[in-house]
Design a protein around this motif. Structure first.
Motif, PDB file in Angstrom:
ATOM      1  N   VAL A   1       0.839  -1.208   0.000  1.00 51.99           N
ATOM      2  CA  VAL A   1       0.000   0.000   0.000  1.00 51.99           C
ATOM      3  C   VAL A   1       0.875   1.261   0.000  1.00 51.99           C
TER       4      VAL A   1
ATOM      5  N   TYR B   1     -12.993   0.634   2.464  1.00 57.03           N
ATOM      6  CA  TYR B   1     -12.533  -0.580   3.163  1.00 57.03           C
ATOM      7  C   TYR B   1     -11.832  -1.562   2.228  1.00 57.03           C
ATOM      8  N   THR B   2     -11.156  -1.029   1.227  1.00 55.87           N
ATOM      9  CA  THR B   2     -10.307  -1.876   0.371  1.00 55.87           C
ATOM     10  C   THR B   2      -8.884  -1.305   0.398  1.00 55.87           C
ATOM     11  N   PRO B   3      -7.890  -2.103   0.035  1.00 59.45           N
ATOM     12  CA  PRO B   3      -6.518  -1.570  -0.018  1.00 59.45           C
ATOM     13  C   PRO B   3      -6.380  -0.415  -1.024  1.00 59.45           C
TER      14      PRO B   3
ATOM     15  N   MET C   1      -6.967   2.834   0.528  1.00 58.38           N
ATOM     16  CA  MET C   1      -5.835   3.127   1.434  1.00 58.38           C
ATOM     17  C   MET C   1      -4.680   3.730   0.625  1.00 58.38           C
TER      18      MET C   1
ATOM     19  N   VAL D   1      -5.259   5.321   7.113  1.00 55.05           N
ATOM     20  CA  VAL D   1      -5.557   3.935   6.702  1.00 55.05           C
ATOM     21  C   VAL D   1      -6.583   3.278   7.627  1.00 55.05           C
TER      22      VAL D   1
ATOM     23  N   GLY E   1      -9.598   2.189   5.588  1.00 52.26           N
ATOM     24  CA  GLY E   1      -9.389   0.755   5.383  1.00 52.26           C
ATOM     25  C   GLY E   1     -10.201  -0.104   6.319  1.00 52.26           C
TER      26      GLY E   1
ATOM     27  N   ASN F   1      -9.314  -1.557   9.000  1.00 54.40           N
ATOM     28  CA  ASN F   1      -8.515  -2.522   9.775  1.00 54.40           C
ATOM     29  C   ASN F   1      -9.124  -3.933   9.725  1.00 54.40           C
TER      30      ASN F   1
ATOM     31  N   THR G   1      -7.328  -5.482   5.033  1.00 56.13           N
ATOM     32  CA  THR G   1      -6.849  -4.081   5.054  1.00 56.13           C
ATOM     33  C   THR G   1      -6.022  -3.789   6.309  1.00 56.13           C
ATOM     34  N   ARG G   2      -5.649  -4.833   7.013  1.00 58.75           N
ATOM     35  CA  ARG G   2      -4.895  -4.619   8.253  1.00 58.75           C
ATOM     36  C   ARG G   2      -3.411  -4.448   7.933  1.00 58.75           C
TER      37      ARG G   2
END
Lengths: 216, 232
Positions: free
Chosen positions: B32, B98-100, B103, B174, B178, B180, B185-186
């Motif tokens: 990312v 909520y997706t990479p 981010m 993020v 994202g 988490n 996405t963590r």
């Protein structure tokens, strides 16, 4: 046809002070001219105007290349002349990359560029240092490299702004040797404070006084 | 203090034989942040060059914005991107929240002013004699610009490394965009925040050590680049 340069009524001022006050002169081809005069007399300014690095406030710089485009935008003409600045402006790259810069921007690359650049470096005694970073050179070596970079692409008119200022006797002799070696092959207009050097190198010694050229 | 010593021991063991979760978190963080900085560099380099070498209307305004935005709080960027990509936002239809990818967008916005402003300073800082020399040797305006940019290369690389260091370490943006989500996405910083909150320090310390290591590498590279870029 040899490329010649002349100036007609060149005026240039900085901050309201007239440095050049209507300079007129015709430089004959394949001769060496030395420009002399005290600090601030306009030697560097005249060289910058002649080499199209700066434009005059008034008057004309005329090259006999037969083109009519505005001179400052004429890349083809620019590539036939070169000014060696007193501040060398070397690139953070190897000695060879510096020496071959003028060739590479003209599309000359590979073995031919290397050979020609090496020839220029050898003339100034830096052939052995081609891989060294240019910024690690002594001031004398840097000046010699700047000279090699200025002549590698064989300009027809060469302007040299105090080419031996702030270098020692050995480096001065090396640079003077290169200039004398080019005698009769191209027009060279150099500025210097050293009267003896002007007499040694030049066919014609010129003095800049009160913003005007006078023959010595 | 025993629990800390124990957590540190287990963290070191985890680093010696990392599990797939740890590897996944580190990979996603690098992916990312690396993508965000690469993308930012792609936009920043032409922008910084134009700001340094051209005169155009609003140039000063753009430069001021870039300099001001260098200190943008990541949570503000996260919130802005969240609003834009939320269901009711102007780009909600893309369903990127909520997706990479989102981010990367958030970190791109954080990195862009940093790379632009520092690269601009590097290009402006190039000795004017270099530009004059290129011109007197017969360079065209574009060849001269390329020569100046090349001369500023170490400063530009420093800008890239500084931005990478900044976005790798940020947590606010993020976390907001994202969410988490475990295994998706963590990233390192959000994991550290979560695990510390849970009182489970093993993974948090292990990732903290990795982040410190990356920071050390980035700073070493930065120092090396700055030394190389200095003119004697």
């Amino acid at each position: 046809m040899s490329l010649t340069v002349s100036v007609e009524g060149i005026w240039k001022s900085y901050g309201g002070h007239d440095v050049l006050r209507g300079v007129n002169y015709s430089f004959n081809p394949e001769r060496i001219y030395a420009l002399m005069g005290p600090n601030g007399s306009g030697k560097t300014t005249l060289l910058r105007v002649l080499s199209l690095l700066e434009t005059a406030d008034r008057g004309e710089v005329i090259y006999t290349d037969g083109t009519t485009a505005p001179l400052e935008h004429n890349i083809a003409l620019r590539r036939r002349i070169t000014l060696l600045l007193s501040s060398t402006g070397l690139f953070n790259a190897s000695v060879m990359k510096n020496a071959s810069y003028g060739l590479s921007i003209r599309g000359i690359r590979g073995d031919e560029a290397r050979e020609r650049a090496f020839g220029a470096l050898s003339l100034v005694g830096l052939g052995e240092m081609e891989r060294q970073n240019a910024l690690t050179l002594s001031s004398g070596e840097a000046q010699r490299l700047a000279m090699a970079r200025a002549i590698a692409h064989e300009p027809e008119v060469l302007f040299l702004d105090e080419p031996t200022a702030s270098v020692d006797i050995e480096n001065t002799q090396a640079i003077e040797g290169v200039i004398l070696g080019m005698k009769g092959t191209r027009s060279i207009i150099l500025s210097t404070h050293n009267e003896a050097q002007a007499r040694r190198l030049a066919d014609v010694v010129l003095y800049l006084r009160d913003g005007l050229i006078m023959e010595g | 203090m025993d629990f800390l010593a124990d957590a540190l021991k287990r963290a070191l063991l985890l680093l010696v034989s990392p599990d797939s979760e740890l590897i996944g978190i580190i990979s996603l963080s690098l992916g990312v942040s690396g993508s965000a900085v690469a993308l930012a560099t792609l936009f920043a380099l032409p922008l910084a060059s134009a700001l340094a070498l051209k005169r155009f209307p609003l140039r000063g305004v753009v430069l001021s914005i870039m300099n001001t935005f260098m200190g943008l709080p990541p949570v503000v960027v996260g919130l802005t991107v969240y609003i834009i990509f939320s269901m009711n936002g102007p780009l909600g239809v893309l369903e990127l929240l909520y997706t990479p990818y989102v981010m990367v967008i958030a970190q791109f916005l954080l990195a862009l002013p940093i790379v632009t402003a520092i690269s601009h300073s590097a290009i402006v800082g190039v000795d004017p004699a270099v530009s004059d020399a290129a011109r007197t040797l017969g360079a065209t305006p574009s060849q001269r610009a390329f020569t100046i940019i090349k001369e500023a290369r170490y400063g530009i690389l420093s800008a890239v490394m500084a931005a990478l260091g900044m976005v790798m370490a940020e947590v606010g943006a993020v976390l907001i965009v994202g969410g988490n989500i475990r295994g998706y996405t963590r990233v390192m910083t959000t994991t550290i925040a979560l695990e510390a909150d849970k009182g489970d320090f093993e993974l948090a310390i292990a990732l903290g050590i990795v982040l410190l290591g990356i920071s050390l590498i980035i700073n070493s590279v930065l120092y090396h680049l700055q030394r190389k870029g200095e003119r004697p």
